[in-house]
Design an enzyme around this catalytic site. Structure first.
Site, PDB file in Angstrom:
ATOM      1  N   ARG A 288     -69.393 -29.504 103.279  1.00  8.20           N
ATOM      2  CA  ARG A 288     -69.388 -30.689 102.312  1.00  8.20           C
ATOM      3  C   ARG A 288     -67.952 -30.743 101.490  1.00  8.20           C
ATOM      4  NH1 ARG A 288     -73.421 -29.580  97.692  1.00  8.20           N
ATOM      5  NH2 ARG A 288     -72.898 -31.671  97.065  1.00  8.20           N
TER       6      ARG A 288
ATOM      7  N   LYS B   3     -39.888 -40.426  75.778  1.00 12.29           N
ATOM      8  CA  LYS B   3     -40.358 -39.605  76.990  1.00 12.29           C
ATOM      9  C   LYS B   3     -41.399 -40.040  77.781  1.00 12.29           C
ATOM     10  CE  LYS B   3     -38.857 -36.047  78.504  1.00 12.29           C
ATOM     11  NZ  LYS B   3     -38.886 -34.999  78.470  1.00 12.29           N
TER      12      LYS B   3
ATOM     13  N   SER C  72     -44.372 -37.470  74.822  1.00 15.81           N
ATOM     14  CA  SER C  72     -43.927 -36.385  74.085  1.00 15.81           C
ATOM     15  C   SER C  72     -44.432 -36.459  72.778  1.00 15.81           C
ATOM     16  CB  SER C  72     -42.402 -36.085  74.217  1.00 15.81           C
ATOM     17  OG  SER C  72     -42.140 -35.000  72.988  1.00 15.81           O
TER      18      SER C  72
ATOM     19  N   ASN D  81     -43.090 -38.379  80.933  1.00 12.31           N
ATOM     20  CA  ASN D  81     -42.951 -37.335  81.833  1.00 12.31           C
ATOM     21  C   ASN D  81     -43.907 -37.318  82.911  1.00 12.31           C
ATOM     22  OD1 ASN D  81     -41.334 -35.717  80.056  1.00 12.31           O
ATOM     23  ND2 ASN D  81     -43.074 -35.066  78.871  1.00 12.31           N
TER      24      ASN D  81
ATOM     25  N   ARG E 231     -70.872  -4.861 107.821  1.00  7.03           N
ATOM     26  CA  ARG E 231     -71.205  -5.450 106.643  1.00  7.03           C
ATOM     27  C   ARG E 231     -69.914  -5.039 105.720  1.00  7.03           C
ATOM     28  NH1 ARG E 231     -74.166  -8.002 107.541  1.00  7.03           N
ATOM     29  NH2 ARG E 231     -76.114  -7.829 106.747  1.00  7.03           N
TER      30      ARG E 231
END
Length: 468
Positions: free
Chosen positions: A126, A288, A282, A290, A321
């Site tokens: 899956r 900013k 920021s 980022n 095992r």
């Protein structure tokens, strides 16, 4: 309402909390693990009935009872902590809910690791299908970018410095080729990873009786797993391969992430992550923006690399095992799957919303006095005067351009004149657009290579449909 099978007591991870891939987290959740164990028990009973090992009526009763609502999670995990493994308690809870007769046919001839490994194979199948779907979306988005920028000229960079002209499409094309190979690896690895396990205590299937091989094949078919007649209780190369696939997919995403971080630097300003209000903001610097998704991906691959160092240890188990090696994968494998899924999801965000400043790319070609064209000018002279002589002439011109603050094209004529070779210079000089070589072809080839993977898509049935 179905009971909660496992209370999450793992340490809080800010990285997973902010960006964890929900599909992978669900696949490797406590509930999903228990569902997988129960699916394996249902499929075992049905397969044994098919070959006359147990009766159809007993198999029907087991299949009806081996469901999540039968399991008391408090009892299950209390027993598991005492035993060290969860299957004995799981089987006893199912058996206790059955009438005499079928209660003695649950888990008939199997061993704990058969059930847990079969469930793990379901989870990995899956997981790989989910990774493939993410790769499909990401590759399609990246292929569109490669085609869009096949002729968008920019500076190729080696050792973090401008080298020669290339195109943004060619640069992204090499990354697209990596994702193409990653998708191929997933498809190729599936038969080695999504394997049935039903071999009993010592791997001989003795307790499963004379129809053990037939039962195993039927069980595999019912669960949608690949069949094998060789036990893999201690052969963990397939599990390690799954972990490595997750690691290398994450690392491929990080390659793009590093480039985006570098190219979005203020001094370069060629490529940026998608923008929306306060994305990457920021708390103190209002200007900013980022590259937060790229930063997450870089953090993911650093973590994945550290976890991957344990994959070889999984394969050290001796005899029939493991004695501790098995427990390593309980911790590492789910984390690697989540890291890979998250890396693909975050990279898709970057690629779909990527902002490209083609004008800045063109302007940056003139940085460092236009020396990005040094090789091109050397090659244009090499035919007439030999490569080494041409190298020395352009080397001198490059050094003087840097020293005097002038451009290479200006100084090149001056140095060639001093050496009596002015007439060998092409007129006009080679430009960046003249010197991109196979860049456009590389981009086109990468797109066509990706398109060829459309037939490789993996599929995995949801657990609710398995052995019902």
């Amino acid at each position: 309402m179905a009971p909660v099978i496992h209370t999450d007591r793992s340490p809080f991870s800010l990285l997973t909390h902010l960006a964890g891939d929900q599909e992978q987290l669900e696949i490797f959740s406590g509930r999903s693990s228990v569902e997988g164990w129960l699916a394996a028990e249902r499929a075992l009973a049905r397969a044994q009935a098919e070959h006359g090992v147990i009766s159809d009526s007993d198999a029907d009763a087991i299949a009806r009872t081996a469901v999540i609502d039968t399991i008391d999670p408090e009892v299950l995990w209390k027993t598991a902590r005492n035993v060290g493994y969860p299957i004995l308690g799981l089987v006893r809870e199912v058996a206790a809910a059955l009438p005499p007769g079928p209660d003695g046919r649950v888990h008939y001839g199997a061993t704990t690791q058969d059930i847990m490994d079969t469930a793990l194979a379901l989870q990995m199948a899956r997981s790989m299908a989910a990774l493939d779907r993410r790769l499909s979306l990401l590759g399609d988005a990246l292929a569109a970018r490669v085609a869009e920028h096949a002729r968008t000229v920019m500076a190729a960079r080696t050792h973090a410095q401008q080298a020669v002209p290339t195109t943004f499409g060619a640069t992204l094309g090499t990354l697209l080729a990596q994702f193409t190979r990653q998708r191929e690896r997933l498809a190729q690895a599936a038969p080695r990873i999504a394997l049935i396990s039903l071999f009993g205590a010592g791997g001989t299937a003795a307790a499963l009786g004379p129809h053990s091989a037939e039962v195993r094949a039927s069980m595999a078919r019912r669960l949608g797993l690949f069949h094998t007649d060789v036990p893999w209780h201690v052969d963990r190369d397939g599990v390690a391969e799954f972990g490595w696939l997750c690691t290398t997919i994450t690392a491929t995403c990080a390659r793009l992430a590093h480039n985006v971080v570098d190219l979005s630097r203020t001094e370069i300003g060629e490529v940026f992550e998608p923008f929306e209000s306060h994305r990457g903001a920021s708390s103190t610097m209002p200007q900013k923006v980022n590259p937060i998704s790229s930063e997450v991906v870089i953090g993911l691959t650093g973590t994945a690399g550290a976890l991957a160092s344990s994959l070889a240890r999984l394969q050290e188990a001796g005899h029939e095992r493991a004695a501790g090696e098995w427990q390593i994968e309980w911790q590492v494998v789910p984390q690697l799957a989540v890291l890979a899924g998250t890396a693909l999801s975050e990279t898709l965000i970057v690629v779909q919303g990527m902002r490209v400043d083609a004008d800045r790319m063109r302007t940056n070609l003139e940085q460092d006095h236009g020396l990005v064209m040094a090789e091109a000018q050397m090659i244009s002279l090499a035919g007439a005067m030999g490569r080494e002589h041409a190298h020395d002439l352009v080397y001198e011109a490059s050094a003087r351009a840097r020293r005097t603050g002038r451009t290479l094209s200006e100084v090149l004529a001056e140095v060639a004149d001093e050496q009596g070779r002015r007439e060998l210079l092409p007129d006009p000089l080679v430009t960046a657009d003249d010197y991109i070589g196979e860049a456009a072809r590389i981009a086109d080839t990468a797109v066509r290579g990706w398109s060829a993977t459309t037939a490789l898509g993996l599929a995995a049935a949801p657990l609710s449909e398995l052995a019902s």
